[in-house]
Motif scaffolding. Structure first.
Motif, short mmCIF file in Angstrom:
data_model
loop_
_atom_site.label_atom_id
_atom_site.label_comp_id
_atom_site.label_asym_id
_atom_site.label_seq_id
_atom_site.Cartn_x
_atom_site.Cartn_y
_atom_site.Cartn_z
N UNK A 1 57.51 7.98 78.56
CA UNK A 1 56.38 7.20 79.05
C UNK A 1 55.04 7.81 78.69
N UNK A 2 54.96 8.46 77.54
CA UNK A 2 53.73 9.13 77.09
C UNK A 2 53.11 8.35 75.95
N UNK A 3 51.79 8.20 75.95
CA UNK A 3 51.06 7.53 74.87
C UNK A 3 50.50 8.56 73.91
N UNK A 4 50.81 8.39 72.61
CA UNK A 4 50.28 9.28 71.58
C UNK A 4 49.05 8.64 70.94
N UNK A 5 47.98 9.41 70.81
CA UNK A 5 46.73 8.90 70.25
C UNK A 5 46.31 9.80 69.11
N UNK A 6 45.95 9.20 67.98
CA UNK A 6 45.49 9.95 66.82
C UNK A 6 44.01 9.69 66.59
N UNK A 7 43.23 10.79 66.45
CA UNK A 7 41.81 10.69 66.13
C UNK A 7 41.48 11.57 64.94
N UNK A 8 42.41 11.64 64.02
CA UNK A 8 42.21 12.48 62.84
C UNK A 8 41.33 11.77 61.83
N UNK A 9 40.38 12.50 61.28
CA UNK A 9 39.51 11.96 60.23
C UNK A 9 40.09 12.30 58.87
N UNK B 1 56.30 17.25 76.51
CA UNK B 1 57.20 17.86 77.47
C UNK B 1 56.53 18.11 78.83
N UNK B 2 55.24 18.52 78.78
CA UNK B 2 54.58 18.93 80.03
C UNK B 2 53.66 17.86 80.62
N UNK B 3 53.49 16.73 79.92
CA UNK B 3 52.63 15.66 80.45
C UNK B 3 53.47 14.73 81.32
N UNK B 4 53.02 14.42 82.52
CA UNK B 4 53.80 13.51 83.39
C UNK B 4 53.81 12.09 82.83
N UNK B 5 54.74 11.29 83.29
CA UNK B 5 54.88 9.92 82.81
C UNK B 5 53.57 9.15 83.04
#
Length: 470
Positions: free
Chosen positions: A345-353, A377-381
């Motif tokens: 239940x984790x959202x991945x966000x990319x802000x790479x230029x 692993x350490x971020x809650x849902x």
């Protein structure tokens, strides 16, 4: 452990302080002695020369008065008043002479003529010149006293010159003593502090390197005192740690190699059974086979990390650097971890230029996967993991930010050490404590820098920077 002590710190400080005290008290003693000498000379000038000068001046005044009254008596043809003045002056002269000889008996022989019986003739002469001629006896006395006065003045000048020379000598000795004390006090203190600090700096460097988790290195032994013994003891400890680390690395490499073959056989056997090669598998059996497959994969991943650490410690990490697209590297990393993130239940966000730099893409991807994997692993849902990439003329920087519990300040310096895991998560989150250690090794091999910023309760941000061109 062999002894290296030649002169202890306490002995060095004692020698330095003793030299300073000796110079100070020697200078002070000389100045005190000189002051006493000057006081004696000054006392002699006051009690002898000045007193004698005053007495001679008074006696000469009486004798000059006697001569004037003798001339007066002769010129006036006998003046009874003049006779009275002559007698009074001679009487006073005798009193002053007696008082002076009592105070200055060393002039008794010199003034012997002044104490003999004398005769003064007051009869007028035949001519005016005869009447004006000084009395022979009084003139002899005057000559004696004037010579004594001259000698006394010369003696007083000699003593004054002695005082001047002694004062100049005392001033010079005092100045030289002060300069010596300052040179020894300040200069010696600085030199002693420099030697002590140099040895302490070496020991601090070794302890600092040891605290970072790096392979302990020997420190230079720069002195033969307690600090030298400390450095020697540190080197003995570092040598023992290196031997133990080598033994552990060898054991891990051997264990990983020995376990990998049977582990491969176990995984193949599980795959064959699950595929139905030995008969139909029901759902309950399939569930346990999948658990076995999952744990086998987990154990295989652990072995891979252990082997990676072992290779890096033996300095066999081979880098194949090439032009790398940073934006593509980030997107491919997130693509591999999307399923794991969705499962938690984790959202991945990319802000790479868009960026291009020279590096080993596979190893840098491994670093990104370790950092993003830790974030998942350490971020809650319901939380997010954000990966950013920026560029500058001389370097590129990647950061992975999560919304997890964060890391306390006292634990932040330890997270990059091998096998280290925070006490709060040891029992609740799976892991080996090797991912960050491997990442640090890879970044250092690229001549980069990796760091952590975290505020407990507000997540953590792991960043690393790499040279744009190497």
């Amino acid at each position: 452990m062999p002894k290296v002590r030649h002169l202890s710190i306490a002995a060095k400080l004692l020698i330095w302080a003793s030299a300073l005290i000796i110079i100070f008290f020697t200078t002070t003693a000389f100045l005190f002695w000189q002051v006493r000498q000057d006081a004696e000379v000054s006392s002699q000038i006051v009690t002898e020369n000045h007193d004698l000068d005053s007495a001679i001046q008074r006696m000469l005044e009486r004798l000059y008065s006697v001569q004037d009254n003798i001339r007066r008596y002769r010129l006036l043809g006998g003046d009874e008043a003049a006779v009275g003045f002559i007698v009074e002056d001679l009487t006073r002269f005798g009193e002053i002479l007696d008082e002076t000889l009592k105070k200055h008996p060393n002039h008794t022989e010199e003034w012997e003529e002044l104490t003999k019986e004398y005769e003064i003739t007051l009869d007028p002469g035949e001519t005016t010149d005869d009447n004006l001629t000084p009395n022979v006896t009084v003139r002899e006395w005057t000559d004696i006293l004037e010579q004594s006065l001259f000698d006394n003045v010369a003696d007083m000048e000699t003593r004054l010159n002695m005082l001047h020379d002694a004062g100049q000598r005392a001033a010079d000795i005092g100045l030289y003593g002060l300069l010596a004390c300052l040179a020894l006090g300040v200069g010696g203190g600085l030199i002693l502090a420099w030697f002590l600090n140099r040895s302490l700096t070496e020991v601090r460097r070794g302890i600092r390197d040891l605290g970072t988790g790096a392979t302990p290195r020997d420190v230079r032994i720069l002195s033969g005192d307690e600090l030298g013994e400390l450095a020697l003891a540190f080197n003995a400890m570092a040598a023992r740690l290196r031997r133990e680390e080598q033994m552990r690395s060898d054991f891990i490499a051997m264990l990983s190699h020995e376990i990998r073959t049977p582990m491969t056989s176990v995984r193949e056997a599980v795959d064959l059974v699950e595929s139905g090669a030995f008969g139909e598998v029901n759902e309950k059996q399939r569930k346990f086979l999948r658990i076995a497959e999952k744990e086998s994969a987990r154990l295989s991943d652990l072995l891979t990390k252990l082997l990676s650490v072992s290779r890096m410690e033996s300095e066999t990490l081979d880098l194949h650097k090439q032009e790398t697209d940073g934006e593509w590297l980030v997107s491919s990393t997130l693509e591999r971890l999307t399923l794991a993130a969705e499962a938690n239940g984790i959202t991945l966000i990319s802000k790479a230029t868009p960026m291009t730099f020279t590096a080993d893409p596979e190893h840098i991807r491994q670093v990104l996967m370790n950092l993003v994997g830790n974030g998942i692993k350490f971020t809650p849902q319901g939380g997010t993991v954000t990966i950013t990439g920026t560029t500058s003329p001389d370097k590129v920087t990647f950061c992975v930010q999560d919304t997890g519990p964060g890391i306390s300040e006292e634990e932040q310096d330890r997270v990059f050490q091998k096998y280290y895991r925070e006490p709060e998560v040891r029992d609740s989150v799976d892991g080996t404590g090797l991912g960050l250690a491997i990442s640090k090794r890879i970044i250092l091999a690229h001549e980069g820098h990796i760091w952590l910023t975290s505020n407990p309760g507000h997540g953590s941000t792991f960043c690393f920077s790499l040279p744009a061109k190497t």
